[in-house]
Scaffold this motif. Structure first.
Motif, PDB file in Angstrom:
ATOM      1  N   LEU A 115     103.561  56.948   0.837  1.00 11.90           N
ATOM      2  CA  LEU A 115     102.848  58.188   1.143  1.00 11.90           C
ATOM      3  C   LEU A 115     101.544  58.261   0.351  1.00 11.90           C
ATOM      4  CD1 LEU A 115     105.898  60.643   1.118  1.00 11.90           C
ATOM      5  CD2 LEU A 115     105.157  59.019   2.874  1.00 11.90           C
ATOM      6  N   LYS A 116     100.479  57.773   0.956  1.00 12.06           N
ATOM      7  CA  LYS A 116      99.171  57.828   0.311  1.00 12.06           C
ATOM      8  C   LYS A 116      98.413  59.047   0.810  1.00 12.06           C
ATOM      9  CE  LYS A 116      95.946  54.931   1.700  1.00 12.06           C
ATOM     10  NZ  LYS A 116      95.216  53.661   2.001  1.00 12.06           N
ATOM     11  N   ARG A 117      97.543  59.606  -0.036  1.00 17.24           N
ATOM     12  CA  ARG A 117      96.702  60.742   0.373  1.00 17.24           C
ATOM     13  C   ARG A 117      95.247  60.524  -0.006  1.00 17.24           C
ATOM     14  NH1 ARG A 117      96.782  65.118  -3.754  1.00 17.24           N
ATOM     15  NH2 ARG A 117      98.138  64.573  -5.497  1.00 17.24           N
ATOM     16  N   VAL A 118      94.852  59.266  -0.015  1.00 19.23           N
ATOM     17  CA  VAL A 118      93.458  58.872  -0.220  1.00 19.23           C
ATOM     18  C   VAL A 118      93.115  57.840   0.849  1.00 19.23           C
ATOM     19  CG1 VAL A 118      93.372  59.348  -2.690  1.00 19.23           C
ATOM     20  CG2 VAL A 118      94.211  57.120  -1.892  1.00 19.23           C
ATOM     21  N   GLU A 119      91.835  57.676   1.136  1.00 16.61           N
ATOM     22  CA  GLU A 119      91.438  56.719   2.166  1.00 16.61           C
ATOM     23  C   GLU A 119      91.230  55.314   1.612  1.00 16.61           C
ATOM     24  OE1 GLU A 119      88.706  57.712   5.171  1.00 16.61           O
ATOM     25  OE2 GLU A 119      90.101  59.248   5.912  1.00 16.61           O
ATOM     26  N   HIS A 120      91.045  55.179   0.301  1.00 12.70           N
ATOM     27  CA  HIS A 120      90.816  53.838  -0.246  1.00 12.70           C
ATOM     28  C   HIS A 120      92.141  53.082  -0.393  1.00 12.70           C
ATOM     29  CE1 HIS A 120      91.251  56.409  -3.957  1.00 12.70           C
ATOM     30  NE2 HIS A 120      92.095  55.443  -4.246  1.00 12.70           N
ATOM     31  N   PRO A 121      92.083  51.755  -0.507  1.00 10.50           N
ATOM     32  CA  PRO A 121      93.311  50.951  -0.621  1.00 10.50           C
ATOM     33  C   PRO A 121      94.083  51.264  -1.903  1.00 10.50           C
ATOM     34  CG  PRO A 121      91.438  49.573   0.000  1.00 10.50           C
ATOM     35  CD  PRO A 121      90.887  50.905  -0.390  1.00 10.50           C
ATOM     36  N   ILE A 122      95.419  51.203  -1.807  1.00 13.30           N
ATOM     37  CA  ILE A 122      96.259  51.516  -2.957  1.00 13.30           C
ATOM     38  C   ILE A 122      97.300  50.438  -3.252  1.00 13.30           C
ATOM     39  CG2 ILE A 122      95.961  54.012  -2.890  1.00 13.30           C
ATOM     40  CD1 ILE A 122      99.100  52.415  -1.420  1.00 13.30           C
ATOM     41  N   ILE A 123      97.518  49.500  -2.346  1.00 13.44           N
ATOM     42  CA  ILE A 123      98.603  48.536  -2.502  1.00 13.44           C
ATOM     43  C   ILE A 123      98.518  47.800  -3.835  1.00 13.44           C
ATOM     44  CG2 ILE A 123      99.434  46.290  -1.680  1.00 13.44           C
ATOM     45  CD1 ILE A 123      99.109  47.316   1.167  1.00 13.44           C
ATOM     46  N   ASN A 124      97.398  47.166  -4.099  1.00 14.31           N
ATOM     47  CA  ASN A 124      97.297  46.340  -5.298  1.00 14.31           C
ATOM     48  C   ASN A 124      97.390  47.168  -6.575  1.00 14.31           C
ATOM     49  OD1 ASN A 124      97.085  43.958  -3.835  1.00 14.31           O
ATOM     50  ND2 ASN A 124      94.864  44.051  -3.740  1.00 14.31           N
ATOM     51  N   SER A 125      96.748  48.331  -6.584  1.00 20.22           N
ATOM     52  CA  SER A 125      96.777  49.152  -7.800  1.00 20.22           C
ATOM     53  C   SER A 125      98.167  49.738  -8.043  1.00 20.22           C
ATOM     54  CB  SER A 125      95.734  50.276  -7.707  1.00 20.22           C
ATOM     55  OG  SER A 125      96.008  51.150  -6.622  1.00 20.22           O
ATOM     56  N   TRP A 126      98.894  50.097  -6.984  1.00 19.40           N
ATOM     57  CA  TRP A 126     100.238  50.640  -7.170  1.00 19.40           C
ATOM     58  C   TRP A 126     101.203  49.575  -7.669  1.00 19.40           C
ATOM     59  CZ3 TRP A 126     102.017  54.706  -3.010  1.00 19.40           C
ATOM     60  CH2 TRP A 126     101.126  55.797  -3.016  1.00 19.40           C
ATOM     61  N   TYR A 127     101.122  48.366  -7.110  1.00 19.60           N
ATOM     62  CA  TYR A 127     101.996  47.303  -7.595  1.00 19.60           C
ATOM     63  C   TYR A 127     101.660  46.930  -9.041  1.00 19.60           C
ATOM     64  CZ  TYR A 127     104.520  46.267  -3.280  1.00 19.60           C
ATOM     65  OH  TYR A 127     105.355  46.347  -2.192  1.00 19.60           O
ATOM     66  N   LYS A 128     100.378  46.917  -9.360  1.00 14.15           N
ATOM     67  CA  LYS A 128      99.985  46.623 -10.737  1.00 14.15           C
ATOM     68  C   LYS A 128     100.533  47.683 -11.683  1.00 14.15           C
ATOM     69  CE  LYS A 128      96.000  45.457 -13.609  1.00 14.15           C
ATOM     70  NZ  LYS A 128      94.530  45.222 -13.650  1.00 14.15           N
ATOM     71  N   LYS A 129     100.440  48.950 -11.263  1.00 10.19           N
ATOM     72  CA  LYS A 129     100.984  50.043 -12.079  1.00 10.19           C
ATOM     73  C   LYS A 129     102.488  49.854 -12.296  1.00 10.19           C
ATOM     74  CE  LYS A 129      99.883  54.309 -10.895  1.00 10.19           C
ATOM     75  NZ  LYS A 129      99.933  55.620 -10.180  1.00 10.19           N
ATOM     76  N   GLU A 130     103.192  49.445 -11.231  1.00  8.71           N
ATOM     77  CA  GLU A 130     104.647  49.317 -11.295  1.00  8.71           C
ATOM     78  C   GLU A 130     105.086  48.107 -12.119  1.00  8.71           C
ATOM     79  OE1 GLU A 130     108.608  50.524 -10.336  1.00  8.71           O
ATOM     80  OE2 GLU A 130     106.684  51.564 -10.115  1.00  8.71           O
ATOM     81  N   THR A 131     104.363  46.990 -12.002  1.00 10.57           N
ATOM     82  CA  THR A 131     104.829  45.740 -12.603  1.00 10.57           C
ATOM     83  C   THR A 131     104.179  45.403 -13.940  1.00 10.57           C
ATOM     84  OG1 THR A 131     103.192  44.457 -11.356  1.00 10.57           O
ATOM     85  CG2 THR A 131     105.369  44.772 -10.333  1.00 10.57           C
ATOM     86  N   GLU A 132     103.008  46.012 -14.239  1.00 11.54           N
ATOM     87  CA  GLU A 132     102.270  45.603 -15.438  1.00 11.54           C
ATOM     88  C   GLU A 132     102.040  46.731 -16.438  1.00 11.54           C
ATOM     89  OE1 GLU A 132      98.672  43.507 -14.559  1.00 11.54           O
ATOM     90  OE2 GLU A 132      99.566  42.387 -12.892  1.00 11.54           O
ATOM     91  N   THR A 133     102.411  47.956 -16.101  1.00 11.13           N
ATOM     92  CA  THR A 133     102.167  49.078 -17.007  1.00 11.13           C
ATOM     93  C   THR A 133     103.433  49.915 -17.161  1.00 11.13           C
ATOM     94  OG1 THR A 133     101.522  50.789 -15.390  1.00 11.13           O
ATOM     95  CG2 THR A 133      99.840  49.169 -15.990  1.00 11.13           C
ATOM     96  N   ASP A 134     103.315  50.951 -17.960  1.00  9.29           N
ATOM     97  CA  ASP A 134     104.436  51.883 -18.125  1.00  9.29           C
ATOM     98  C   ASP A 134     104.490  52.912 -17.004  1.00  9.29           C
ATOM     99  OD1 ASP A 134     105.201  50.674 -20.476  1.00  9.29           O
ATOM    100  OD2 ASP A 134     103.925  51.947 -21.720  1.00  9.29           O
ATOM    101  N   GLY A 135     103.472  52.904 -16.144  1.00 13.01           N
ATOM    102  CA  GLY A 135     103.438  53.848 -15.023  1.00 13.01           C
ATOM    103  C   GLY A 135     104.315  53.387 -13.878  1.00 13.01           C
ATOM    104  N   THR A 136     104.372  54.201 -12.820  1.00  8.37           N
ATOM    105  CA  THR A 136     105.193  53.866 -11.661  1.00  8.37           C
ATOM    106  C   THR A 136     104.602  54.472 -10.401  1.00  8.37           C
ATOM    107  OG1 THR A 136     107.376  54.129 -10.613  1.00  8.37           O
ATOM    108  CG2 THR A 136     106.683  55.860 -12.143  1.00  8.37           C
ATOM    109  N   TYR A 137     104.779  53.756  -9.288  1.00  7.70           N
ATOM    110  CA  TYR A 137     104.313  54.306  -8.013  1.00  7.70           C
ATOM    111  C   TYR A 137     105.270  55.346  -7.455  1.00  7.70           C
ATOM    112  CZ  TYR A 137     107.043  50.255  -6.151  1.00  7.70           C
ATOM    113  OH  TYR A 137     108.002  49.305  -5.869  1.00  7.70           O
ATOM    114  N   HIS A 138     106.322  55.636  -8.190  1.00 12.60           N
ATOM    115  CA  HIS A 138     107.243  56.698  -7.776  1.00 12.60           C
ATOM    116  C   HIS A 138     106.771  58.077  -8.247  1.00 12.60           C
ATOM    117  CE1 HIS A 138     110.051  53.801  -6.199  1.00 12.60           C
ATOM    118  NE2 HIS A 138     110.096  53.171  -7.365  1.00 12.60           N
ATOM    119  N   GLU A 139     105.655  58.138  -8.951  1.00 15.79           N
ATOM    120  CA  GLU A 139     105.074  59.405  -9.385  1.00 15.79           C
ATOM    121  C   GLU A 139     103.666  59.538  -8.827  1.00 15.79           C
ATOM    122  OE1 GLU A 139     105.171  59.566 -13.618  1.00 15.79           O
ATOM    123  OE2 GLU A 139     107.372  59.513 -13.747  1.00 15.79           O
TER     124      GLU A 139
END
Length: 392
Positions: free
Chosen positions: A166-190
């Protein structure tokens, strides 16, 4: 003097022949909108054979009314290294015909646009395959995720359902969300401003996974086994998926598909090859069953509008009329097995349908009524495609 005259005549003849040759090469096409509504974000495909072209790399499409070049994308559909089609998205008013001239252009002359239609295999998150455009994003699950479940390894997923991001921006999010999930303490579930993944699939059909119904039971495949990216770009992303043969009450089903998502669309197109059955059903998960299933058999769609966290979401299957048979609400006690189904006819081992969604929080659709109006318009368009004619 005779020699000079002969030279002039020779070069004049060459120029005339060259002019005639260029005129013979000039191609003009018309694109006709037969509906009384403006058409935008609909992709026209022009093949090499239609354009009588050997090479599409220098092909441009000139709008004869505006005298401007259209945004285009070339696609190698079969993976042989040669571009097979050129795509563009004309903007055409209701009951209007536009004309376009096929011209030769250099790479520098082609108009540039951001590559908003994107997909890729994701080895850093097991083996997802994920795709998006400027409106929506989706993912499916691969054989490693399946084996993890079968081997009782945490973190796997056993499902041929389709996940909605569920994205609500027009720019791409796939790579940044996976990076957030796999390389940082953040998560694409928030949701931190771009959207989130909080759409549960499980073993359900998600948004457009298929099943075969035998008597009163639905059967379906496991995870995809093979993938191939076909194209990404400003106008379309598409890819190929293949599944291991699966059983439907003694019937062996062979399944593969090409999925594509075009700029500006909420729906992915599923061009599905099926052997072993005369009908399939494409499904929408009913989650907590607190939403509303609706459908229109005449227009060929089924939809599910439901509350979703602090917002609402609509999912839908739409199919061309030759494929759409009926729809059904399948409600059982078992977890994740309740789905709204579109029953679809297999024609020459092929089924074409569209599956997609709208998240209210993205601002695209404010209500169930808005969403269903969009479904009727979308159905009208796919059943009355833009008509492309070679003028000369």
């Amino acid at each position: 003097m005779k020699r000079l005259f002969k030279s002039i005549l020779f070069f004049s003849t060459l120029a005339l022949l060259s002019s005639c040759k260029n005129k013979e090469k000039a191609i003009v096409i018309s694109v006709k909108n037969t509906l009384n509504l403006e058409r935008t974000f609909e992709t026209v495909e022009l093949s090499k054979s239609f354009l009588k072209a050997e090479d599409l790399s220098k092909t441009g499409i000139l709008n004869t009314e505006t005298n401007s070049l259209e945004i285009t994308q070339t696609v190698d559909n079969d993976g042989d290294g040669v571009m097979d089609v050129i795509l563009f998205q004309p903007k055409i008013k209701g009951n209007t015909t536009n004309t376009y001239k096929i011209v030769n252009v250099s790479e520098e002359e082609k108009p540039k646009a951001p590559e908003l239609c994107y997909s890729r295999f994701v080895p850093e998150r097991t083996d997802d395959y994920t795709w998006e455009n400027n409106k929506v994003a989706f993912r499916v699950y691969g054989p490693t995720a399946q084996k993890m479940v079968e081997d009782n390894v945490p973190g796997g997923t056993l499902s041929s359902g389709v996940d909605a991001w569920l994205k609500r921006v027009e720019h791409p999010i796939i790579n940044s969300w996976y990076k957030k999930e796999t390389e940082t303490d953040g998560t694409y579930h928030e949701d931190t401003g771009e959207g989130l993944d909080n759409f549960h699939v499980g073993v359900s059909r998600g948004v457009g996974g298929i099943a075969v119904k035998v008597d009163s039971t639905y059967y379906y495949s496991k995870n995809y086994t093979k993938w191939r990216t076909i194209t990404t770009g400003p106008l379309r992303t598409s890819f190929y998926l293949e599944y291991e043969n699966w059983d439907a009450a003694g019937n062996t089903i062979k399944e593969s598909k090409v999925i594509s998502l075009d700029l500006g669309q909420n729906f992915s197109k599923f061009d599905t090859s099926i052997e072993g059955g005369s009908n399939i059903s494409a499904g929408l998960t009913l989650h907590e069953k607190d939403g509303k299933v609706s459908g229109n058999k005449t227009n060929g769609w089924v939809s599910y509008w439901q509350p979703h966290a602090d917002s609402e979401i609509g999912t839908a299957i739409v199919a061309p009329k030759e494929y759409f048979v009926d729809f059904e609400t399948y409600n059982v006690e078992a977890k994740d097995l309740s789905n709204a189904y579109a029953h679809l006819k297999v024609i020459d081992n092929k089924v074409v349908y569209y599956a997609g969604f709208a998240w209210q929080k993205s601002g695209q659709f404010s209500s169930k009524a808005d969403w269903e109006n969009y479904l009727n318009d979308f159905s009208n368009k796919i059943n009355n495609p833009l008509e492309v004619t070679l003028v000369k």
